[in-house]
Design an enzyme around this catalytic site. Structure first.
Site, short mmCIF file in Angstrom:
data_model
loop_
_atom_site.label_atom_id
_atom_site.label_comp_id
_atom_site.label_asym_id
_atom_site.label_seq_id
_atom_site.Cartn_x
_atom_site.Cartn_y
_atom_site.Cartn_z
N LYS A 1 -18.44 -5.91 47.28
CA LYS A 1 -18.39 -5.34 45.93
C LYS A 1 -17.79 -6.35 44.94
CE LYS A 1 -15.68 -1.97 47.21
NZ LYS A 1 -15.54 -2.14 48.67
N ARG B 1 -13.59 6.28 44.56
CA ARG B 1 -13.59 6.17 46.03
C ARG B 1 -13.45 7.54 46.68
NH1 ARG B 1 -11.79 0.48 46.40
NH2 ARG B 1 -11.87 -0.24 48.53
N ARG C 1 -11.88 -13.73 55.83
CA ARG C 1 -11.14 -13.79 54.57
C ARG C 1 -9.64 -13.87 54.86
NH1 ARG C 1 -12.04 -9.24 50.09
NH2 ARG C 1 -10.87 -7.92 51.51
N ARG D 1 -4.90 -12.00 52.97
CA ARG D 1 -4.62 -10.68 52.39
C ARG D 1 -4.00 -9.77 53.44
NH1 ARG D 1 -9.30 -8.07 48.70
NH2 ARG D 1 -8.74 -6.22 49.88
N ARG E 1 -9.36 1.31 57.21
CA ARG E 1 -10.11 1.31 55.94
C ARG E 1 -11.53 1.81 56.17
NH1 ARG E 1 -9.07 -4.69 54.17
NH2 ARG E 1 -10.47 -4.23 52.45
P1 B4P Z 1 -15.37 -8.65 48.83
O1 B4P Z 1 -16.45 -8.77 47.82
O2 B4P Z 1 -14.06 -9.28 48.47
O3 B4P Z 1 -15.02 -7.21 49.31
P2 B4P Z 1 -14.95 -5.80 48.59
O4 B4P Z 1 -16.20 -5.09 48.93
O5 B4P Z 1 -14.67 -6.01 47.13
O6 B4P Z 1 -13.78 -5.07 49.24
P3 B4P Z 1 -12.41 -4.41 49.50
O7 B4P Z 1 -12.67 -3.12 50.13
O8 B4P Z 1 -11.65 -5.45 50.28
O9 B4P Z 1 -11.56 -4.15 48.28
P4 B4P Z 1 -10.81 -3.45 47.11
O10 B4P Z 1 -10.16 -4.59 46.43
O11 B4P Z 1 -11.72 -2.62 46.32
O12 B4P Z 1 -15.95 -9.29 50.16
C1 B4P Z 1 -15.22 -9.38 51.34
C2 B4P Z 1 -15.41 -10.71 52.02
O13 B4P Z 1 -16.78 -10.90 52.39
C3 B4P Z 1 -15.05 -11.90 51.14
O14 B4P Z 1 -14.36 -12.84 51.90
C4 B4P Z 1 -16.41 -12.45 50.69
O15 B4P Z 1 -16.37 -13.84 50.47
C5 B4P Z 1 -17.29 -12.11 51.88
N1 B4P Z 1 -18.69 -11.86 51.48
C6 B4P Z 1 -19.10 -11.13 50.41
N2 B4P Z 1 -20.45 -11.09 50.34
C7 B4P Z 1 -20.89 -11.80 51.45
C8 B4P Z 1 -22.21 -12.10 51.95
N3 B4P Z 1 -23.35 -11.70 51.35
N4 B4P Z 1 -22.28 -12.82 53.11
C9 B4P Z 1 -21.16 -13.25 53.74
N5 B4P Z 1 -19.90 -12.99 53.30
C10 B4P Z 1 -19.77 -12.28 52.17
O16 B4P Z 1 -9.68 -2.44 47.73
C11 B4P Z 1 -8.52 -2.83 48.42
C12 B4P Z 1 -7.55 -1.63 48.65
O17 B4P Z 1 -7.05 -1.14 47.36
C13 B4P Z 1 -8.14 -0.36 49.28
O18 B4P Z 1 -8.17 -0.43 50.71
C14 B4P Z 1 -7.17 0.75 48.76
O19 B4P Z 1 -5.96 0.79 49.49
C15 B4P Z 1 -6.84 0.28 47.35
N6 B4P Z 1 -7.74 0.89 46.32
C16 B4P Z 1 -8.63 0.19 45.54
N7 B4P Z 1 -9.33 1.03 44.74
C17 B4P Z 1 -8.88 2.30 45.02
C18 B4P Z 1 -9.26 3.60 44.55
N8 B4P Z 1 -10.23 3.77 43.64
N9 B4P Z 1 -8.61 4.69 45.06
C19 B4P Z 1 -7.63 4.55 45.97
N10 B4P Z 1 -7.24 3.33 46.47
C20 B4P Z 1 -7.86 2.20 46.01
#
Ligand code: B4P
Length: 187
Positions: A13, A86, A125, A131, A142
């Protein structure tokens, strides 16, 4: 353009949001980033957020909706929410906020990646960024939280004819092209 990016942990995302923001020129709001920033500044919110995030749990809906409401006051035109909503109560809260502001979502993009792949991505990552919520145990939590609380949003938005599913496997550019394609249909 008013967009929501849905997806499990590590679905990409944040990665896709960075591109979409540039491509469409719309503000990007990541609740995860807001929480990580609060954490690095050591604010009260940050301290609380850290406890939930390290356990792989979601923060309480009231806190998240408060953050989003404050953010929305400064958003003009479109936006891209990444990692919000979420839960169903968060989605209902967003609907209420949009109704009050006289707007509506254009599309909800769900980035789909199998569990085994996201676990590998997040462990990779962890090795690079360190992280604290990217440990094997927290990732498993998660994922469980995602299926229990976030996945039902797909049905919520499917019923509203907003959901666009996208295969999140493959190169970042390939996934981005798929998203642009489904949004082309949505506009
Ligand atoms: P990202 O792009 O970083 O991952 P994400 O989907 O944004 O995820 P995440 O669930 O970690 O995060 P959030 O910050 O929302 O990609 C992950 C990895 O994959 C990276 O290393 C990237 O380089 C790699 N990658 C991406 N695309 C790729 C591809 N095509 N091929 C290969 N590799 C690839 O949330 C973090 C925490 O915050 C949650 O667990 C929760 O505790 C809290 N939180 C956030 N929002 C909340 C909400 N609305 N309500 C309650 N809690 C919340």
């Amino acid at each position: 353009m008013k967009l929501v990016l849905l997806g499990g942990p590590g679905a990409g995302k944040g990665t896709q949001a960075a591109r979409l923001k540039e491509y469409y020129g719309i503000p990007h709001v990541s609740t995860g980033e807001i929480l990580r920033e609060a954490r690095s500044k050591g604010t009260e919110l940050g301290k609380k957020a850290g406890e939930y995030m390290d356990a792989g749990k979601l923060l309480p809906d009231g806190i998240i909706l408060g953050i989003v409401e404050e953010k929305m006051a400064s958003l003009r035109g479109g936006f891209l929410f990444d990692g919000f909503p979420r839960t169903i109560p968060q989605a209902e809260g967003l609907d209420a906020l949009l109704a009050r502001l006289g707007g509506a979502l254009d599309a909800v993009v769900s980035v789909e990646v199998p569990d085994g792949v996201v676990t590998d991505r997040l462990l990779k990552r962890a090795a690079i960024e360190g992280r604290p919520d990217d440990t094997r145990e927290t990732i498993a939590n998660r994922l469980k939280v995602y299926y229990d609380q976030t996945e039902p949003l797909k049905e919520y938005y499917r019923k509203r004819r907003l959901l666009r599913g996208v295969d999140g496997l493959g190169a970042v550019d390939e996934v981005f092209d798929r998203i642009r394609n489904v949004l082309g249909e949505a506009r």
